[in-house]
Write a protein that holds these residues in place. Structure first.
Motif, PDB file in Angstrom:
ATOM      1  N   VAL A 112       0.860  -1.183   0.000  1.00  0.00           N
ATOM      2  CA  VAL A 112       0.000   0.000   0.000  1.00  0.00           C
ATOM      3  C   VAL A 112       0.897   1.234   0.000  1.00  0.00           C
ATOM      4  O   VAL A 112       1.901   1.279   0.702  1.00  0.00           O
ATOM      5  N   GLU A 113       0.514   2.242  -0.800  1.00  0.00           N
ATOM      6  CA  GLU A 113       1.266   3.491  -0.815  1.00  0.00           C
ATOM      7  C   GLU A 113       0.395   4.631  -0.324  1.00  0.00           C
ATOM      8  O   GLU A 113      -0.782   4.715  -0.666  1.00  0.00           O
ATOM      9  N   LEU A 114       0.987   5.487   0.490  1.00  0.00           N
ATOM     10  CA  LEU A 114       0.311   6.687   0.983  1.00  0.00           C
ATOM     11  C   LEU A 114       1.189   7.904   0.742  1.00  0.00           C
ATOM     12  O   LEU A 114       2.407   7.820   0.893  1.00  0.00           O
ATOM     13  N   GLN A 115       0.556   9.007   0.386  1.00  0.00           N
ATOM     14  CA  GLN A 115       1.242  10.293   0.290  1.00  0.00           C
ATOM     15  C   GLN A 115       0.643  11.149   1.392  1.00  0.00           C
ATOM     16  O   GLN A 115      -0.576  11.290   1.461  1.00  0.00           O
ATOM     17  N   ALA A 116       1.476  11.708   2.266  1.00  0.00           N
ATOM     18  CA  ALA A 116       0.948  12.505   3.380  1.00  0.00           C
ATOM     19  C   ALA A 116       1.660  13.844   3.475  1.00  0.00           C
ATOM     20  O   ALA A 116       2.886  13.912   3.396  1.00  0.00           O
ATOM     21  N   THR A 117       0.857  14.913   3.639  1.00  0.00           N
ATOM     22  CA  THR A 117       1.431  16.248   3.811  1.00  0.00           C
ATOM     23  C   THR A 117       1.216  16.763   5.230  1.00  0.00           C
ATOM     24  O   THR A 117       1.794  17.760   5.608  1.00  0.00           O
ATOM     25  N   ASP A 118       0.361  16.079   5.983  1.00  0.00           N
ATOM     26  CA  ASP A 118       0.213  16.390   7.410  1.00  0.00           C
ATOM     27  C   ASP A 118      -0.210  15.109   8.131  1.00  0.00           C
ATOM     28  O   ASP A 118      -0.661  14.156   7.499  1.00  0.00           O
ATOM     29  N   PRO A 119      -0.057  15.071   9.465  1.00  0.00           N
ATOM     30  CA  PRO A 119      -0.304  13.826  10.211  1.00  0.00           C
ATOM     31  C   PRO A 119      -1.692  13.217  10.019  1.00  0.00           C
ATOM     32  O   PRO A 119      -1.842  11.996  10.079  1.00  0.00           O
ATOM     33  N   THR A 120      -2.717  14.031   9.757  1.00  0.00           N
ATOM     34  CA  THR A 120      -4.070  13.473   9.601  1.00  0.00           C
ATOM     35  C   THR A 120      -4.185  12.615   8.340  1.00  0.00           C
ATOM     36  O   THR A 120      -5.028  11.728   8.280  1.00  0.00           O
ATOM     37  N   GLU A 121      -3.341  12.861   7.346  1.00  0.00           N
ATOM     38  CA  GLU A 121      -3.404  12.090   6.100  1.00  0.00           C
ATOM     39  C   GLU A 121      -2.761  10.711   6.234  1.00  0.00           C
ATOM     40  O   GLU A 121      -2.839   9.897   5.326  1.00  0.00           O
ATOM     41  N   MET A 122      -2.101  10.474   7.375  1.00  0.00           N
ATOM     42  CA  MET A 122      -1.499   9.161   7.601  1.00  0.00           C
ATOM     43  C   MET A 122      -1.817   8.668   9.005  1.00  0.00           C
ATOM     44  O   MET A 122      -1.062   7.918   9.602  1.00  0.00           O
ATOM     45  N   GLY A 123      -2.965   9.108   9.527  1.00  0.00           N
ATOM     46  CA  GLY A 123      -3.390   8.670  10.855  1.00  0.00           C
ATOM     47  C   GLY A 123      -3.688   7.183  10.872  1.00  0.00           C
ATOM     48  O   GLY A 123      -3.866   6.556   9.826  1.00  0.00           O
ATOM     49  N   LEU A 124      -3.766   6.626  12.058  1.00  0.00           N
ATOM     50  CA  LEU A 124      -4.009   5.192  12.198  1.00  0.00           C
ATOM     51  C   LEU A 124      -5.328   4.771  11.558  1.00  0.00           C
ATOM     52  O   LEU A 124      -5.426   3.691  10.975  1.00  0.00           O
ATOM     53  N   ASP A 125      -6.337   5.643  11.605  1.00  0.00           N
ATOM     54  CA  ASP A 125      -7.624   5.328  10.968  1.00  0.00           C
ATOM     55  C   ASP A 125      -7.465   5.228   9.446  1.00  0.00           C
ATOM     56  O   ASP A 125      -8.071   4.367   8.803  1.00  0.00           O
ATOM     57  N   VAL A 126      -6.619   6.071   8.857  1.00  0.00           N
ATOM     58  CA  VAL A 126      -6.360   6.014   7.404  1.00  0.00           C
ATOM     59  C   VAL A 126      -5.628   4.719   7.070  1.00  0.00           C
ATOM     60  O   VAL A 126      -5.979   4.021   6.118  1.00  0.00           O
ATOM     61  N   ILE A 127      -4.647   4.375   7.886  1.00  0.00           N
ATOM     62  CA  ILE A 127      -3.871   3.141   7.678  1.00  0.00           C
ATOM     63  C   ILE A 127      -4.800   1.930   7.760  1.00  0.00           C
ATOM     64  O   ILE A 127      -4.769   1.062   6.880  1.00  0.00           O
ATOM     65  N   ARG A 128      -5.643   1.890   8.780  1.00  0.00           N
ATOM     66  CA  ARG A 128      -6.597   0.778   8.918  1.00  0.00           C
ATOM     67  C   ARG A 128      -7.503   0.678   7.706  1.00  0.00           C
ATOM     68  O   ARG A 128      -7.761  -0.416   7.195  1.00  0.00           O
ATOM     69  N   GLY A 129      -8.023   1.814   7.246  1.00  0.00           N
ATOM     70  CA  GLY A 129      -8.925   1.832   6.100  1.00  0.00           C
ATOM     71  C   GLY A 129      -8.265   1.331   4.838  1.00  0.00           C
ATOM     72  O   GLY A 129      -8.875   0.626   4.037  1.00  0.00           O
ATOM     73  N   ARG A 130      -7.005   1.686   4.625  1.00  0.00           N
ATOM     74  CA  ARG A 130      -6.287   1.263   3.430  1.00  0.00           C
ATOM     75  C   ARG A 130      -5.822  -0.187   3.513  1.00  0.00           C
ATOM     76  O   ARG A 130      -5.552  -0.815   2.487  1.00  0.00           O
ATOM     77  N   ALA A 131      -5.694  -0.726   4.711  1.00  0.00           N
ATOM     78  CA  ALA A 131      -5.196  -2.099   4.880  1.00  0.00           C
ATOM     79  C   ALA A 131      -6.240  -3.125   4.462  1.00  0.00           C
ATOM     80  O   ALA A 131      -5.901  -4.207   3.985  1.00  0.00           O
ATOM     81  N   ASN A 132      -7.519  -2.822   4.641  1.00  0.00           N
ATOM     82  CA  ASN A 132      -8.575  -3.802   4.345  1.00  0.00           C
ATOM     83  C   ASN A 132      -8.909  -3.888   2.881  1.00  0.00           C
ATOM     84  O   ASN A 132      -8.842  -3.019   2.143  1.00  0.00           O
TER      85      ASN A 132
END
Length: 132
Positions: A112-132
């Motif tokens: 999975v790839e993520l691009q983040a410009t602030d902490p909310t764009e890579m929060g644990l909830d985002v990570i969980r959502g992208r993992a499933n």
């Protein structure tokens, strides 16, 4: 942009042996290559990982995320996170953006790839959502 052999070695150790929870990479402009900046022990949390990222400098990161599926299966996904905060210097953002694909090609097994410009764009909830 060259990639230090240690980057590939540490990624493989995270992927195959689960030696690390995360690896943070930075571009060494003097050496013109991507190097390992920090290694996270397997017992560290996502919050520990997020706290290691500088507020005003870009980084590449690999994070090994463990989770349980709705069916109750224990799984893991390897995330590539391109950290490029709004407060980073323009030159740095351009350098990281232009080198990202070349660097990612060296790391076989990113799921999975993520691009983040602030902490909310890579929060644990985002990570969980992208993992499933």
């Amino acid at each position: 942009m060259a990639v230090d052999d240690d980057c590939k070695r540490k990624f493989l150790e995270l992927k195959a042996k689960r030696t690390y929870r995360f690896v943070v990479f930075r571009i060494d402009e003097k050496q013109k290559q991507v190097v390992v900046e920090r290694l996270g022990e397997p017992n560290l949390t996502y919050d520990d990982f997020a706290a290691t990222l500088p507020a005003d400098e870009c980084r590449y990161c690999i994070y090994d995320f463990d989770f349980v599926t709705e069916e109750g299966c224990q799984k893991s996904k390897i995330f590539f996170i391109a950290w490029s905060p709004d407060t980073a210097k323009i030159r740095s953002k351009m350098l990281y953006a232009s080198s990202k694909d070349r660097f990612k090609r060296e790391l076989d097994g990113i799921q999975v790839e993520l691009q983040a410009t602030d902490p909310t764009e890579m929060g644990l909830d985002v990570i969980r959502g992208r993992a499933n």
